[in-house]
Structures are given as structure tokens and as C-alpha cells.
Design an enzyme around this catalytic site. Structure first.
Site, short mmCIF file in Angstrom:
data_model
loop_
_atom_site.label_atom_id
_atom_site.label_comp_id
_atom_site.label_asym_id
_atom_site.label_seq_id
_atom_site.Cartn_x
_atom_site.Cartn_y
_atom_site.Cartn_z
N HIS A 133 0.87 -1.18 0.00
CA HIS A 133 0.00 0.00 0.00
C HIS A 133 0.91 1.24 0.00
O HIS A 133 2.01 1.20 0.56
CB HIS A 133 -0.84 -0.04 1.27
CG HIS A 133 -1.93 0.97 1.36
ND1 HIS A 133 -1.69 2.27 1.74
CD2 HIS A 133 -3.26 0.89 1.14
CE1 HIS A 133 -2.83 2.94 1.75
NE2 HIS A 133 -3.80 2.13 1.38
N ASP A 210 2.82 -4.67 8.11
CA ASP A 210 1.61 -3.86 7.97
C ASP A 210 0.41 -4.79 8.11
O ASP A 210 0.09 -5.57 7.21
CB ASP A 210 1.63 -3.17 6.60
CG ASP A 210 0.33 -2.46 6.28
OD1 ASP A 210 -0.60 -2.49 7.11
OD2 ASP A 210 0.25 -1.89 5.18
N GLN A 213 -4.87 -5.32 6.92
CA GLN A 213 -5.86 -6.25 6.37
C GLN A 213 -5.81 -7.61 7.06
O GLN A 213 -6.66 -8.46 6.79
CB GLN A 213 -5.65 -6.43 4.85
CG GLN A 213 -5.73 -5.16 4.05
CD GLN A 213 -7.14 -4.55 4.05
OE1 GLN A 213 -8.13 -5.20 4.40
NE2 GLN A 213 -7.23 -3.29 3.67
N LYS A 236 -10.62 -0.66 10.12
CA LYS A 236 -10.78 -1.87 9.30
C LYS A 236 -11.13 -3.07 10.18
O LYS A 236 -11.44 -4.14 9.70
CB LYS A 236 -9.52 -2.12 8.49
CG LYS A 236 -9.26 -1.04 7.45
CD LYS A 236 -7.95 -1.26 6.73
CE LYS A 236 -7.46 0.00 6.07
NZ LYS A 236 -8.05 0.26 4.77
N CYS A 373 -4.60 2.46 -3.84
CA CYS A 373 -3.38 2.97 -3.21
C CYS A 373 -2.23 1.98 -3.36
O CYS A 373 -1.45 1.75 -2.41
CB CYS A 373 -3.59 3.29 -1.73
SG CYS A 373 -4.79 4.59 -1.47
N1 PMP Z 1 -1.93 -0.72 4.60
C1 PMP Z 1 -2.90 -1.43 4.03
C2 PMP Z 1 -2.62 -2.82 3.56
C3 PMP Z 1 -4.17 -0.86 3.87
O1 PMP Z 1 -5.15 -1.57 3.31
C4 PMP Z 1 -4.39 0.46 4.32
C5 PMP Z 1 -5.75 1.13 4.15
N2 PMP Z 1 -6.30 0.93 2.88
C6 PMP Z 1 -3.34 1.14 4.92
C7 PMP Z 1 -2.11 0.53 5.04
C8 PMP Z 1 -3.50 2.54 5.44
O2 PMP Z 1 -4.42 2.56 6.47
P1 PMP Z 1 -5.03 3.95 7.01
O3 PMP Z 1 -5.47 4.70 5.79
O4 PMP Z 1 -6.17 3.53 7.88
O5 PMP Z 1 -3.94 4.64 7.76
#
Ligand code: PMP
Length: 415
Positions: A133, A210, A213, A236, A373
Site C-alpha cells: 500500500h 503492515d 488487512q 478496518k 493505493c
Molecule cells: N496498509 C494497508 C494494507 C491498507 O489496506 C491500508 C488502508 N487501505 C493502509 C495501510 C493505510 O491505512 P489507514 O489509511 O487507515 O492509515
């Protein structure tokens, strides 16, 4: 949709105590007949989380850590209980290893600034993967540029998982930090985090995972994984936005300077010299997201009352059914491994993913369409965007039916 498909799908998700969840009363923001398939972006909130937030603001609200009156002392206990719940939930050694932040993005930026920004020097290298991401790419690029550090990128296996055999070949003692997604937000691929940690540690590199998910989908035990940093976002995990978690090994937290200066993060302030509080307070400058932490605690209780084993089995059955049905449509191309955790990414030949999303919305099916993203991943897959359906505890066979019906309509319109 066929009875055969119905039969292939799981029965209602079992709850602790053996009661099937009542989807409508559990999730007030999901109306009947609306297939919400965008949980990877953000999860809908169970009533217990909404209630916890309402109660915190409406009945028990006060600041934490500073008040001398009983209400504030009670709120401080509740806030610290949330930290304990997070520590237990991810298998941390102590609540002091849990730093409350705004979300995974802030957690990664904190580690990039306070750890990489003080430990890395010119000539060092950072190892990422192709499926990360943007929030697990850009903070490292910023720090790499500032400190003359190079970034290397792990490729994917043919079934779209991070290639750990390639990691074994590529990693060198110059790599001081590895940062990898536990579950891909685009492909649902699950990383063998323990193996990745072993490979990183073999050359003396630290590893950040990270977990955005993964925490809503699979059991996570940071102690068993053995990693150095673990991050995730509350929203999430069926909790509120604006609250997230950085977990780090205590010796790393102890060695890191503060992220931001302000109230709450100090030991003693004077114009001659200011000293800082120990972790986790040192990293929580200012009045924290008190109610967010309480909401996250309620979300963790909710997820634990169902059990991550049951959630994973439920989502896997939905993914399998969706992949099976979609692979029967000629123009559909599926991405990610067959055993993806809760996420199905796909494209339809000749149709822009945004058009898929718009037509599905008319059918009351909410999916995500775009680069998610993860633009480097899109480039690696040779697409500009994908459509993505992602599942949560509230989804069931009817949602898969609605998705498949909607896609059949897309193919009719564009066929
Ligand atoms: N890492 C992953 C794998 C994500 O799916 C996301 C959110 N789409 C993020 C990081 C970033 O999370 P946040 O926008 O809640 O800070």
C-alpha cells in the site's frame, strides 16, 4: 442464484454462545438488500461499537491521565484497559508496547521518522515488496531520500504472493529494514510473516509488518511471528476511524526519540532541559483519541466474541464461492491467490473498473474500483485499476449472489 452455490456457502457465522448474528441489528448502517463489499477500505460498525462510543461521549466522558476527579480517573482506567485489550489481541508482551496512533499510516510514518530517521545512514538499504500500500512505500521513500538510503523491491510469485524465495536471494547485510504487508489489500495474499521475519533477522535487519488487512481476518500473534514492528488501523477492524496501533519491541520503543512534542509525552519540562516520558506515553503527545480507544476495545471484544477462526473460515468460503462463480464468466480476469483472505480483485475485458463499480452500485452492490493505493502493484499486474470485492462478518451468500448478478449485467451491457 443456484441452490448449489447457496449450499457451498457457509451457514450464518457462529457467535460465542452458539447464536447466529442478526445482521440488521448488529450493523445498523447496513440496510437490507445492500451488499456492502468494501470492508477492505473500511468496515461497517457493529451496534456494540456505536453504543460504546455513544456511552463514552454521552455518559462517562472526561479527559485521561490528568484529571484529579473520579470521572477522569475512571476514563483513564477505561483508556488503559483498551491498551490492554489490544496487547492481548495481538499477543504483545505488555500493554506498554502498544502506542495509540491515528492509524496505520501514522504508525508507519512514526517508525520511518523515529527509527529509520535516526538509525539508517547513507549506503543502507530498505526492502519492500511490489504489493505494498502507498502508506508502506511513501514514508520509506521520504526517509530514504533524506538519508541517502536505497530501496529494493521484492517481486511476487506467479500466484501473486510476496516471493520469499526471492527475499532469501535478494537480502544482504546492507538491508537494515524490511516492511511488508501481512495481507494484501488488493489481492488478499497472506504473507508467511514468521518466515519473512526469520529471513530479515538472519542478516540483522528489522522487520515491520503492515497488519491493516490481517487483524480483521486472521489470528495475529506478534510474539510468535517475532517481528519488530506491527501496525494496524482500528477502522478496518470494525472500530472507529482516527485510532490505530503501533506495536514495537520494547527495546526499540525505548531507543526511539519522541515523534511529536507536547503535553502528555514529557517527564519534566523546563526551558533549560525537557525530559520525556517512557513509552508508550512518549509517543502520544497531546490529548489522545480517548473515545476512539474505547470504541476499538469494543470492536476487539466483538471480533473475539465471534472468533477469528470462524471469521476467516466464513470469509474464505465467500471468497471461494465468488471466485468460482466469476471464473465461469469468460471476460472476467481474477487476481490474487485462490486462498486469498477475504478479498477478490478482478477486471472485465473491455470495461473500465469504474464502470463496473457504477453499474454494481445501481444493483445495490458496493465495491471498490481503482488502484487501491497500490500503483506499483497495478503496474506489475499490467493494469491501470481493478475492481475489488472484499468481505466482512456481515456478508453472506446473498451478497455473493448480488455481486455475480451485477457482473452478469455489466457483461450484458458491454457485451
Ligand atoms: N496498509 C494497508 C494494507 C491498507 O489496506 C491500508 C488502508 N487501505 C493502509 C495501510 C493505510 O491505512 P489507514 O489509511 O487507515 O492509515
Amino acid at each position: 442464484m443456484s441452490t448449489a452455490l447457496d449450499q457451498a456457502l457457509p451457514r450464518p457465522l457462529p457467535q460465542a454462545g452458539g447464536e447466529a448474528p442478526d445482521r440488521v441489528s448488529d450493523f445498523p448502517a447496513i440496510p437490507e438488500g445492500w451488499a456492502y463489499l468494501d470492508t477492505a477500505a473500511t468496515a461497517q460498525k457493529p451496534q456494540v461499537v456505536v453504543d460504546a462510543i455513544t456511552r463514552a461521549y454521552g455518559e462517562t466522558y472526561a479527559t485521561v491521565h490528568r484529571g484529579v476527579y473520579q470521572r477522569s480517573a475512571d476514563m483513564t482506567v477505561a483508556y488503559e484497559q483498551a491498551r490492554k485489550a489490544v496487547a492481548r489481541f495481538i499477543g504483545a508482551g505488555s500493554p506498554d508496547e502498544i502506542v495509540f496512533v491515528r492509524g496505520a499510516t501514522e504508525a508507519i510514518n512514526l517508525v520511518a521518522t523515529c527509527w529509520a530517521g535516526t538509525q539508517l545512514k547513507a549506503g543502507d538499504r530498505i526492502l519492500l515488496s511490489m504489493l505494498e500500500h502507498h502508506s508502506n512505500i511513501v514514508p520509506w521513500q521520504m526517509i530514504a531520500e533524506a538519508r541517502g538510503v536505497a530501496i529494493d523491491v521484492l517481486p511476487l510469485t506467479p500466484d501473486h504472493c510476496i516471493d520469499l524465495d526471492a527475499m532469501e536471494r535478494m537480502i544482504t547485510p546492507a538491508h537494515k529494514l524490511v516492511a511488508l504487508g501481512h495481507v494484501s489489500n488488493v489481492l488478499g495474499s497472506v504473507l508467511d510473516a514468521k518466515r519473512a521475519t526469520g529471513i530479515a533477522h538472519a542478516v540483522g535487519a528489522k522487520i515491520l509488518i503492515d497488519g491493516c488487512q490481517s487483524v480483521p481476518r486472521i489470528t495475529v500473534d506478534v510474539t510468535a511471528i517475532g517481528c519488530d514492528f506491527y501496525v494496524f488501523s482500528g477502522h478496518k477492524l470494525y472500530g472507529p476511524t482516527g485510532i490505530g496501533v503501533l506495536w514495537a519491541k520494547p527495546e526499540l520503543l525505548d531507543a526511539m526519540p519522541p515523534y511529536q512534542g507536547g503535553g502528555s509525552m514529557i517527564d519534566r519540562v523546563s526551558f533549560a532541559k525537557t525530559t520525556y516520558a517512557p513509552a508508550p506515553g512518549r509517543f502520544e503527545a497531546g490529548t489522545p483519541h480517548i473515545v476512539g480507544a474505547l470504541g476499538l476495545h469494543a470492536a476487539i471484544d466483538y471480533v473475539e466474541s465471534i472468533g477469528l477462526g470462524a471469521i476467516h473460515a466464513h470469509e474464505t468460503a465467500l471468497v471461494t464461492a465468488a471466485r468460482e462463480a466469476l471464473s465461469g464468466i469468460n471476460s472476467v480476469r481474477l487476481y490474487g491467490p485462490a486462498d486469498s483472505a477475504g478479498i477478490v480483485s478482478f477486471t472485465i475485458e473491455g470495461v473500465h473498473p469504474h464502470d463496473i463499480g457504477t453499474i454494481l452500485d445501481e444493483e445495490r452492490v458496493a465495491i471498490r474500483a481503482g488502484h487501491h493505493c497500490a500503483q506499483p502493484l497495478m503496474e506489475a499486474l499490467g493494469v491501470e485499476a481493478t475492481a475489488r470485492a472484499s468481505f466482512g462478518v456481515y456478508n453472506g451468500p446473498a451478497d455473493v449472489d448480488a455481486l455475480v448478478r451485477g457482473i452478469a449485467r455489466v457483461t450484458r451491457i458491454f457485451g
